[in-house]
Design a protein around this motif. Structure first.
Motif, PDB file in Angstrom:
ATOM      1  N   PHE A  69       0.911  -1.236  -0.034  1.00 35.47           N
ATOM      2  CA  PHE A  69      -0.085   0.048  -0.128  1.00 35.47           C
ATOM      3  C   PHE A  69       0.870   1.281   0.082  1.00 35.47           C
ATOM      4  O   PHE A  69       0.644   2.446  -0.617  1.00 35.47           O
ATOM      5  CB  PHE A  69      -0.860   0.114   1.127  1.00 35.47           C
ATOM      6  CG  PHE A  69      -2.167  -0.955   1.148  1.00 35.47           C
ATOM      7  CD1 PHE A  69      -2.334  -1.321  -0.127  1.00 35.47           C
ATOM      8  CD2 PHE A  69      -2.868  -1.425   2.248  1.00 35.47           C
ATOM      9  CE1 PHE A  69      -3.586  -2.392  -0.422  1.00 35.47           C
ATOM     10  CE2 PHE A  69      -4.033  -2.024   2.030  1.00 35.47           C
ATOM     11  CZ  PHE A  69      -4.318  -2.677   0.909  1.00 35.47           C
ATOM     12  N   PHE A  86      -7.116   7.360  -1.191  1.00 32.30           N
ATOM     13  CA  PHE A  86      -6.847   6.145  -0.592  1.00 32.30           C
ATOM     14  C   PHE A  86      -6.064   6.032   0.488  1.00 32.30           C
ATOM     15  O   PHE A  86      -6.006   4.981   1.235  1.00 32.30           O
ATOM     16  CB  PHE A  86      -6.114   5.412  -1.984  1.00 32.30           C
ATOM     17  CG  PHE A  86      -6.804   4.784  -3.189  1.00 32.30           C
ATOM     18  CD1 PHE A  86      -7.851   3.675  -2.802  1.00 32.30           C
ATOM     19  CD2 PHE A  86      -7.013   5.495  -4.322  1.00 32.30           C
ATOM     20  CE1 PHE A  86      -8.505   3.341  -3.686  1.00 32.30           C
ATOM     21  CE2 PHE A  86      -7.892   4.930  -5.242  1.00 32.30           C
ATOM     22  CZ  PHE A  86      -8.664   3.899  -4.812  1.00 32.30           C
ATOM     23  N   ARG A  87      -5.259   6.963   0.847  1.00 31.79           N
ATOM     24  CA  ARG A  87      -4.565   7.245   2.034  1.00 31.79           C
ATOM     25  C   ARG A  87      -5.510   7.121   3.234  1.00 31.79           C
ATOM     26  O   ARG A  87      -5.302   6.455   4.266  1.00 31.79           O
ATOM     27  CB  ARG A  87      -3.618   8.482   2.063  1.00 31.79           C
ATOM     28  CG  ARG A  87      -2.771   8.624   3.186  1.00 31.79           C
ATOM     29  CD  ARG A  87      -1.991   9.992   3.189  1.00 31.79           C
ATOM     30  NE  ARG A  87      -0.961   9.920   2.034  1.00 31.79           N
ATOM     31  CZ  ARG A  87      -0.990  10.682   1.119  1.00 31.79           C
ATOM     32  NH1 ARG A  87      -1.964  11.641   1.004  1.00 31.79           N
ATOM     33  NH2 ARG A  87       0.092  10.788   0.161  1.00 31.79           N
ATOM     34  N   TYR A  90      -6.941   3.714   3.447  1.00 31.65           N
ATOM     35  CA  TYR A  90      -6.063   2.806   4.009  1.00 31.65           C
ATOM     36  C   TYR A  90      -5.672   2.753   5.487  1.00 31.65           C
ATOM     37  O   TYR A  90      -5.668   1.820   6.047  1.00 31.65           O
ATOM     38  CB  TYR A  90      -4.776   2.721   3.021  1.00 31.65           C
ATOM     39  CG  TYR A  90      -4.989   2.110   1.821  1.00 31.65           C
ATOM     40  CD1 TYR A  90      -5.826   1.308   1.435  1.00 31.65           C
ATOM     41  CD2 TYR A  90      -4.108   2.394   1.019  1.00 31.65           C
ATOM     42  CE1 TYR A  90      -6.097   0.817   0.009  1.00 31.65           C
ATOM     43  CE2 TYR A  90      -4.210   2.193  -0.495  1.00 31.65           C
ATOM     44  CZ  TYR A  90      -5.131   1.325  -0.924  1.00 31.65           C
ATOM     45  OH  TYR A  90      -5.324   0.802  -2.150  1.00 31.65           O
ATOM     46  N   MET A 155       2.452   0.778   6.903  1.00 31.13           N
ATOM     47  CA  MET A 155       2.309   1.614   5.732  1.00 31.13           C
ATOM     48  C   MET A 155       2.557   3.060   5.813  1.00 31.13           C
ATOM     49  O   MET A 155       3.558   3.508   4.985  1.00 31.13           O
ATOM     50  CB  MET A 155       0.677   1.551   5.273  1.00 31.13           C
ATOM     51  CG  MET A 155       0.393   2.281   4.174  1.00 31.13           C
ATOM     52  SD  MET A 155      -1.495   2.352   3.835  1.00 31.13           S
ATOM     53  CE  MET A 155      -1.606   3.768   5.186  1.00 31.13           C
TER      54      MET A 155
END
Length: 272
Positions: A69, A86-87, A90, A155
């Motif tokens: 990711f 998307f950050r 996630y 991540m």
């Protein structure tokens, strides 16, 4: 430091050398009898095995998913707005408390929950699997939950490391004819190695001491299928009321954690 750390550690070590009535003035010094009782308990070795499987699987998966990711969020192929979206997605599992995570996944993994419905609709399962109540699937289920809840830590750390790698290194590698895989192996991984080792050691220490998630999902059951060192020690103290034996178990866990902490501190000194 002396009040909050040293004093409780010394007290637990002292309690582990006494008989079961540690709060009584007539308690007797029994030496290492409590340690012998812990080390001869078959449930202790079940807890050790489950803790190792749970921890190693979680750390490896945290690293793999976190790195994947992080590289997706660092790629120049996506726009900044897309990566920002998307950050947020996630990192969501990291924002929930352990209690919310436990309740959420107990509902999802319920025999009548969403997971069984989706798997049953595609024919993977019969649709009524007791994921957290079946000894054959309980450990895998809680491990999966812990992986889902913990990968954002890797991540975010690896994403920071990726953003700190000089672009000149990749340009030089491309000039030398390196493929994307060769760039990853010879540029990305060596640059991330200090972060990877630090995060892996920290995650290993934290995961071996995981208690709340296990207790609020399976309680160490069924039939000790998810019994961990933390739940084993807790049950000795607050289910069987064998506080001195629980203290001995806690000291053993402390010694194991100190071994991991030694390697972490050693790595940090070498890195500095």
């Amino acid at each position: 430091m002396a009040i909050l750390m040293l004093t409780p550690i010394v007290m637990v070590i002292w309690y582990s050398l006494l008989d079961g009535v540690i709060t009584n003035k007539d308690s007797q010094l029994v030496g290492f009898d409590n340690y012998a009782e812990v080390l001869t308990d078959p449930v202790f070795y079940t807890a050790v095995r489950n803790t190792l499987v749970f921890t190693v699987s979680s750390v490896v998966a945290h690293f793999g998913i976190g790195l994947g990711f992080a590289m997706l969020l660092n790629t120049p192929l996506l726009s900044n707005r897309t990566k920002a979206f998307f950050r947020v997605i996630y990192v969501l599992p990291w924002l929930f408390t352990v209690a919310i995570i436990a309740v959420l996944w107990r509902l999802l993994l319920n025999p009548n929950g969403v997971v069984n419905y989706l798997l049953g609709s595609v024919g993977i399962t019969g649709g009524q699997t007791e994921w957290l109540a079946d000894p054959s699937t309980a450990l895998a289920a809680v491990t999966f939950i812990n992986i889902w809840a913990g990968y954002p830590f890797f991540m975010i750390s690896l994403l920071a490391g990726l953003q700190g790698i000089p672009r000149d290194l990749y340009e030089a590698a491309r000039v030398d004819g390196a493929t994307p895989f060769q760039q990853f192996r010879n540029v990305t991984l060596p640059q991330l190695r200090p972060i990877i080792i630090s995060m892996a050691l920290l995650d290993f220490i934290w995961t071996t001491q995981q208690f709340a998630l296990i207790w609020m999902t399976t309680g160490g059951g069924p039939i000790n299928a998810t019994e961990m060192l933390s739940t084993f020690t807790y049950k000795l103290a607050f289910s069987r009321y064998e506080f001195s034996v629980a203290s001995a178990s806690a000291v053993i866990v402390l010694l194991l954690s100190m071994v991991l902490a030694f390697f972490y501190v050693r790595h940090q000194k070498a890195r500095d």
